[in-house]
Design an enzyme around this catalytic site. Structure first.
Site, PDB file in Angstrom:
ATOM      1  N   HIS A  10     131.815  15.783  11.975  1.00 21.44           N
ATOM      2  CA  HIS A  10     131.557  14.805  11.024  1.00 21.44           C
ATOM      3  C   HIS A  10     130.211  13.870  11.347  1.00 21.44           C
ATOM      4  O   HIS A  10     129.339  13.626  10.544  1.00 21.44           O
ATOM      5  CB  HIS A  10     132.718  13.937  10.464  1.00 21.44           C
ATOM      6  CG  HIS A  10     132.532  12.951   9.657  1.00 21.44           C
ATOM      7  ND1 HIS A  10     132.332  11.597   9.862  1.00 21.44           N
ATOM      8  CD2 HIS A  10     132.235  13.102   8.255  1.00 21.44           C
ATOM      9  CE1 HIS A  10     132.238  10.915   8.533  1.00 21.44           C
ATOM     10  NE2 HIS A  10     132.055  11.677   7.590  1.00 21.44           N
ATOM     11  N   GLU A  60     127.030  15.939  11.095  1.00 19.09           N
ATOM     12  CA  GLU A  60     126.525  16.169   9.346  1.00 19.09           C
ATOM     13  C   GLU A  60     126.060  14.876   9.426  1.00 19.09           C
ATOM     14  O   GLU A  60     124.696  14.995   8.688  1.00 19.09           O
ATOM     15  CB  GLU A  60     128.197  16.356   8.823  1.00 19.09           C
ATOM     16  CG  GLU A  60     127.404  16.097   7.205  1.00 19.09           C
ATOM     17  CD  GLU A  60     128.548  15.354   6.554  1.00 19.09           C
ATOM     18  OE1 GLU A  60     128.386  14.131   5.889  1.00 19.09           O
ATOM     19  OE2 GLU A  60     129.913  15.603   6.628  1.00 19.09           O
ATOM     20  N   HIS A  61     126.298  13.649   9.705  1.00 14.79           N
ATOM     21  CA  HIS A  61     125.849  12.599   9.291  1.00 14.79           C
ATOM     22  C   HIS A  61     124.282  12.386  10.286  1.00 14.79           C
ATOM     23  O   HIS A  61     123.463  12.052   9.638  1.00 14.79           O
ATOM     24  CB  HIS A  61     126.607  11.335   9.822  1.00 14.79           C
ATOM     25  CG  HIS A  61     127.677  10.685   8.991  1.00 14.79           C
ATOM     26  ND1 HIS A  61     127.630   9.345   8.424  1.00 14.79           N
ATOM     27  CD2 HIS A  61     128.613  11.201   8.183  1.00 14.79           C
ATOM     28  CE1 HIS A  61     128.549   9.258   7.423  1.00 14.79           C
ATOM     29  NE2 HIS A  61     129.290  10.401   7.398  1.00 14.79           N
ATOM     30  N   GLU A  78     133.742   3.607   8.046  1.00 20.43           N
ATOM     31  CA  GLU A  78     134.187   4.712   7.238  1.00 20.43           C
ATOM     32  C   GLU A  78     135.747   4.797   7.647  1.00 20.43           C
ATOM     33  O   GLU A  78     136.559   5.108   6.771  1.00 20.43           O
ATOM     34  CB  GLU A  78     133.466   5.853   7.209  1.00 20.43           C
ATOM     35  CG  GLU A  78     133.808   6.909   6.167  1.00 20.43           C
ATOM     36  CD  GLU A  78     132.945   8.214   6.285  1.00 20.43           C
ATOM     37  OE1 GLU A  78     133.457   9.152   5.421  1.00 20.43           O
ATOM     38  OE2 GLU A  78     132.043   8.204   7.134  1.00 20.43           O
TER      39      GLU A  78
END
Length: 431
Positions: free
Chosen positions: A47, A50-51, A127
């Site tokens: 993740h 991806e960011h 998040e």
């Protein structure tokens, strides 16, 4: 309309579906790498990677990436899953080469600047905190952890504040080199697209990637158990999970039809009996998901803390009824129709079409035509639904409860007992 697949010499596959009536194109790169491929010390890396793809390359700053795609009226995004990660865009007809150039740049040339990495760690930690404040997110994370303990499939995709905080640029580069290999990547596009031009662009941008042997994924090991959070919320949320067929098993479509008539809509058994007849909750639903080697049925509801056990008893009763008697002919027809309609309606979207082609190639190594998918649904029988219901009913459940404060764990255990009528191993999870 036409569908084409071309495999480049390095193993990367290019798929396209031309939709002549559209003035836009959806395209992206799907990689067979996700959270389940992480080692414990890499938790949350997929993740974070991806960011970081959007935070600058050797050619573009983060701002320039955003400006270039929006200069042509397009949008750019990404998503991380358990078994794959997607980087995708939607643009106007004729601008697909611009979007593809940006996608190639962020995947092949990300700079992983230390300052940007520090900022993005903080963003993701916020998040994670937001997910912990959302009982819907939290209860599903706990149910997944109870179902697949001590393995990557049972860990939250986002990672933890500590695990994300420990990741460095060298970790991102090593993971990228190990898992983002050409044979594990699909470039897929649907809409106003010319396949031959697309292949030429992909070859020019990605043709330099070389094949590498990548580390495989850990085989899924379903165990089941109970999990809970002691945090109080306005309502108590419960998820009852049961192991189901994988994408590759013959009865996967029977499981989907079962889920539809069990808790998939307003006419389903759970909605009618629990919401309409008993008024025990505002909403209750079931869903089925699958990977290549695992699957699960999940029933989710939010209700008052004093109603969870009554609700669970009805879930167990309805499940056992279908497992014993099978569905009615009307239920089978209705759920099959809903499933087919949902499938065909979704495929009218170029974005869904592009994603489906990529998933099919990564999962089945071939494209499955819509007519064949519909035929698989039509082939589901009452006996097939009864058999898969019996499989669910005889399985060890994974139960998670949040929102009831200190009572959440005991409620999860009692719910599991109701589903099995035998005590379950209580997994030491939750907060």
């Amino acid at each position: 309309m036409s569908t084409n697949v071309t495999t480049l010499s390095n193993g990367l596959r290019v798929a396209s579906h031309a939709m002549g009536h559209l003035e836009t194109v959806s395209l992206g790169v799907w990689v067979a790498s996700g959270a389940r491929h992480e080692r414990p010390e890499q938790h949350g890396l997929s993740h974070l990677l991806e960011h970081m793809a959007f935070k600058g390359t050797s050619e573009r700053t983060a701002q320039r990436i955003a400006e270039e795609i929006e200069d042509i009226g397009g949008d750019l995004n990404a998503a991380t899953g358990l078994d794959m990660t997607a980087y995708y865009a939607r643009v106007l007809k004729g601008d697909d080469h611009i979007a593809l150039n940006i996608l190639a740049d962020i995947l092949l040339n990300s700079s992983f600047d230390a300052g940007e990495l520090d900022k993005e760690r903080t963003v993701i930690q916020q998040e994670i905190a937001a997910a912990q404040d959302d009982p819907d997110d939290l209860v599903f994370e706990l149910a997944q952890e109870a179902a697949f303990p001590d393995q990557a499939l049972g860990r939250p995709i986002l990672g933890t504040e500590a695990s994300v905080g420990a990741l460095q640029a060298k970790d991102l580069r090593a993971f990228l080199a190990e898992h983002y290999t050409p044979e594990a990547m699909i470039v897929s596009a649907a809409g106003a697209i010319d396949h031959e031009k697309l292949v030429r662009h992909v070859e020019a941008l990605f043709g330099g990637l070389t094949r590498r042997e990548s580390r495989g994924e850990q085989k899924a090991r379903y165990e089941g158990g109970v999990a809970a959070s002691a945090r109080p919320f306005e309502q108590s949320h419960v998820v009852i999970g049961l192991p189901g067929p994988s994408y590759l098993e013959d009865d996967f479509y029977a499981a989907q039809v079962f889920s539809g008539l069990f808790g998939g809509g307003m006419s389903s058994r759970l909605f009618q009996e629990i919401r309409e007849n008993r008024g025990l909750c505002y909403a209750i639903y079931s869903s089925v998901w699958g990977l290549r080697d695992a699957g699960m049925l999940a029933v989710h509801a939010a209700t008052g803390p004093d109603r969870i056990e009554q609700l669970a008893a009805i879930v167990a009763e309805q499940l056992n009824d279908i497992a014993g008697e099978g569905p009615s002919a009307a239920e089978l027809q209705r759920s099959s129709a809903q499933l087919k309609a949902g499938l065909l309606m979704a495929l009218e979207s170029s974005s869904v079409r592009a994603e489906q082609m990529a998933r099919h190639l990564l999962t089945y190594n071939e494209l499955i035509p819509a007519k064949e998918l519909v035929a698989r649904v039509d082939a589901v029988t009452r006996d097939g639904v009864r058999d898969v219901a019996e499989r669910f009913a005889s399985s060890v459940p994974s139960v998670a409860v949040v929102g009831s404060g200190k009572k959440s764990r005991s409620q999860a255990q009692r719910t599991a007992d109701i589903m099995t009528r035998t005590p379950l191993r209580a997994v030491a999870l939750g907060t």
